[in-house]
Design a protein around this motif. Structure first.
Motif, PDB file in Angstrom:
ATOM      1  N   MET A   1       0.929  -1.120   0.035  1.00  0.00           N
ATOM      2  CA  MET A   1      -0.044   0.017   0.057  1.00  0.00           C
ATOM      3  C   MET A   1       0.887   1.335   0.054  1.00  0.00           C
ATOM      4  N   LYS A   2       0.426   2.271  -0.786  1.00  0.00           N
ATOM      5  CA  LYS A   2       1.211   3.310  -1.212  1.00  0.00           C
ATOM      6  C   LYS A   2       0.595   4.458  -0.403  1.00  0.00           C
ATOM      7  N   ILE A   3       0.987   5.215   0.349  1.00  0.00           N
ATOM      8  CA  ILE A   3       0.229   6.330   1.225  1.00  0.00           C
ATOM      9  C   ILE A   3       0.889   7.762   0.487  1.00  0.00           C
ATOM     10  N   ILE A   4      -0.219   8.624   0.036  1.00  0.00           N
ATOM     11  CA  ILE A   4       0.320  10.067  -0.266  1.00  0.00           C
ATOM     12  C   ILE A   4      -0.204  11.033   0.476  1.00  0.00           C
ATOM     13  N   TYR A   5       0.113  12.169   0.837  1.00  0.00           N
ATOM     14  CA  TYR A   5      -0.451  13.059   1.696  1.00  0.00           C
ATOM     15  C   TYR A   5      -1.292  14.391   0.915  1.00  0.00           C
ATOM     16  N   SER A   6      -2.278  14.892   1.540  1.00  0.00           N
ATOM     17  CA  SER A   6      -2.902  15.938   1.082  1.00  0.00           C
ATOM     18  C   SER A   6      -2.025  17.138   1.671  1.00  0.00           C
ATOM     19  N   ILE A   7      -2.220  18.255   1.179  1.00  0.00           N
ATOM     20  CA  ILE A   7      -1.472  19.524   1.637  1.00  0.00           C
ATOM     21  C   ILE A   7      -2.159  19.625   3.091  1.00  0.00           C
ATOM     22  N   HIS A   8      -3.241  19.436   3.335  1.00  0.00           N
ATOM     23  CA  HIS A   8      -3.806  19.722   4.732  1.00  0.00           C
ATOM     24  C   HIS A   8      -3.234  18.599   5.709  1.00  0.00           C
ATOM     25  N   TRP A   9      -2.988  17.148   5.493  1.00  0.00           N
ATOM     26  CA  TRP A   9      -2.426  16.320   6.103  1.00  0.00           C
ATOM     27  C   TRP A   9      -1.095  16.569   6.436  1.00  0.00           C
ATOM     28  N   ALA A  10      -0.309  17.025   5.499  1.00  0.00           N
ATOM     29  CA  ALA A  10       1.202  17.264   5.513  1.00  0.00           C
ATOM     30  C   ALA A  10       1.247  18.287   6.641  1.00  0.00           C
ATOM     31  N   LEU A  11       0.441  19.299   6.617  1.00  0.00           N
ATOM     32  CA  LEU A  11       0.593  20.484   7.712  1.00  0.00           C
ATOM     33  C   LEU A  11       0.296  19.892   9.152  1.00  0.00           C
ATOM     34  N   LYS A  12      -0.768  19.104   9.173  1.00  0.00           N
ATOM     35  CA  LYS A  12      -1.242  18.707  10.300  1.00  0.00           C
ATOM     36  C   LYS A  12      -0.564  17.507  10.994  1.00  0.00           C
ATOM     37  N   LYS A  13       0.355  16.914  10.051  1.00  0.00           N
ATOM     38  CA  LYS A  13       1.123  15.657  10.627  1.00  0.00           C
ATOM     39  C   LYS A  13       2.267  16.254  11.469  1.00  0.00           C
ATOM     40  N   ARG A  14       2.755  17.430  11.319  1.00  0.00           N
ATOM     41  CA  ARG A  14       3.715  17.854  12.386  1.00  0.00           C
ATOM     42  C   ARG A  14       3.358  18.072  13.611  1.00  0.00           C
ATOM     43  N   LYS A  15       2.156  18.301  14.030  1.00  0.00           N
ATOM     44  CA  LYS A  15       1.443  18.295  15.366  1.00  0.00           C
ATOM     45  C   LYS A  15       1.025  16.854  15.744  1.00  0.00           C
ATOM     46  N   ARG A  16       0.725  16.063  14.829  1.00  0.00           N
ATOM     47  CA  ARG A  16       0.191  14.649  15.199  1.00  0.00           C
ATOM     48  C   ARG A  16       1.316  13.668  14.780  1.00  0.00           C
ATOM     49  N   SER A  17       2.376  13.876  15.425  1.00  0.00           N
ATOM     50  CA  SER A  17       3.597  12.928  15.423  1.00  0.00           C
ATOM     51  C   SER A  17       3.157  11.711  15.610  1.00  0.00           C
ATOM     52  N   ASP A  18       2.429  11.318  16.535  1.00  0.00           N
ATOM     53  CA  ASP A  18       2.232  10.039  16.957  1.00  0.00           C
ATOM     54  C   ASP A  18       1.122   9.222  16.134  1.00  0.00           C
ATOM     55  N   ILE A  19       0.934   9.807  15.031  1.00  0.00           N
ATOM     56  CA  ILE A  19       0.096   8.987  14.149  1.00  0.00           C
ATOM     57  C   ILE A  19       0.940   8.742  12.949  1.00  0.00           C
ATOM     58  N   THR A  20       1.345   7.460  12.689  1.00  0.00           N
ATOM     59  CA  THR A  20       2.270   7.001  11.838  1.00  0.00           C
ATOM     60  C   THR A  20       1.786   6.620  10.676  1.00  0.00           C
ATOM     61  N   ASP A  21       2.369   6.176   9.723  1.00  0.00           N
ATOM     62  CA  ASP A  21       1.966   5.620   8.336  1.00  0.00           C
ATOM     63  C   ASP A  21       1.342   4.248   8.546  1.00  0.00           C
ATOM     64  N   ASP A  22       2.048   3.511   9.414  1.00  0.00           N
ATOM     65  CA  ASP A  22       1.654   2.073   9.863  1.00  0.00           C
ATOM     66  C   ASP A  22       0.423   2.173  10.555  1.00  0.00           C
ATOM     67  N   ILE A  23       0.087   2.932  11.384  1.00  0.00           N
ATOM     68  CA  ILE A  23      -1.050   3.115  11.985  1.00  0.00           C
ATOM     69  C   ILE A  23      -2.209   3.391  11.092  1.00  0.00           C
ATOM     70  N   ILE A  24      -1.819   4.329  10.326  1.00  0.00           N
ATOM     71  CA  ILE A  24      -3.050   4.771   9.174  1.00  0.00           C
ATOM     72  C   ILE A  24      -3.483   3.666   8.268  1.00  0.00           C
ATOM     73  N   GLU A  25      -2.067   2.937   8.106  1.00  0.00           N
ATOM     74  CA  GLU A  25      -2.383   1.753   6.922  1.00  0.00           C
ATOM     75  C   GLU A  25      -3.268   0.398   7.930  1.00  0.00           C
ATOM     76  N   TYR A  26      -2.854   0.491   9.123  1.00  0.00           N
ATOM     77  CA  TYR A  26      -3.722  -0.733   9.912  1.00  0.00           C
ATOM     78  C   TYR A  26      -5.266  -0.319   9.864  1.00  0.00           C
ATOM     79  N   VAL A  27      -5.538   1.161  10.251  1.00  0.00           N
ATOM     80  CA  VAL A  27      -6.867   1.451  10.110  1.00  0.00           C
ATOM     81  C   VAL A  27      -7.604   1.572   8.957  1.00  0.00           C
TER      82      VAL A  27
END
Length: 77
Positions: A1-27
């Motif tokens: 699975m390949k994950i790409i980011y929207s501009i919104h998520w790229a900015l929010k990911k800085r503040k939500r560093s505990d949400i990793t790509d592995d966790i997103i893939e699991y969900v």
């Protein structure tokens, strides 16, 4: 699975560093496919993360068979 980011998520990911790509893939893999309330081509995934016991919501779009564009993700508790 390949994950790409929207501009919104790229900015929010800085503040939500505990949400990793592995966790997103699991969900995405372990949740039912739910249509988004506002966008016709977006989907929601909500599930409990087993290690933490917290619920995570991911809003995403499917670009192709194995490419997912993450719009946003956040904890529900």
């Amino acid at each position: 699975m390949k994950i790409i980011y929207s501009i919104h998520w790229a900015l929010k990911k800085r503040k939500r560093s505990d949400i990793t790509d592995d966790i997103i893939e699991y969900v995405i893999l372990h949740s039912k496919i739910l249509k988004d309330k506002y966008w016709e081509d977006a989907f929601n995934a909500v599930t409990v993360i087993p290690f933490t016991g917290r619920k995570l919501k991911v809003i995403y779009k499917v670009k192709s068979k194995d490419i997912y564009k993450i719009i946003s993700a956040y904890w529900l508790d």
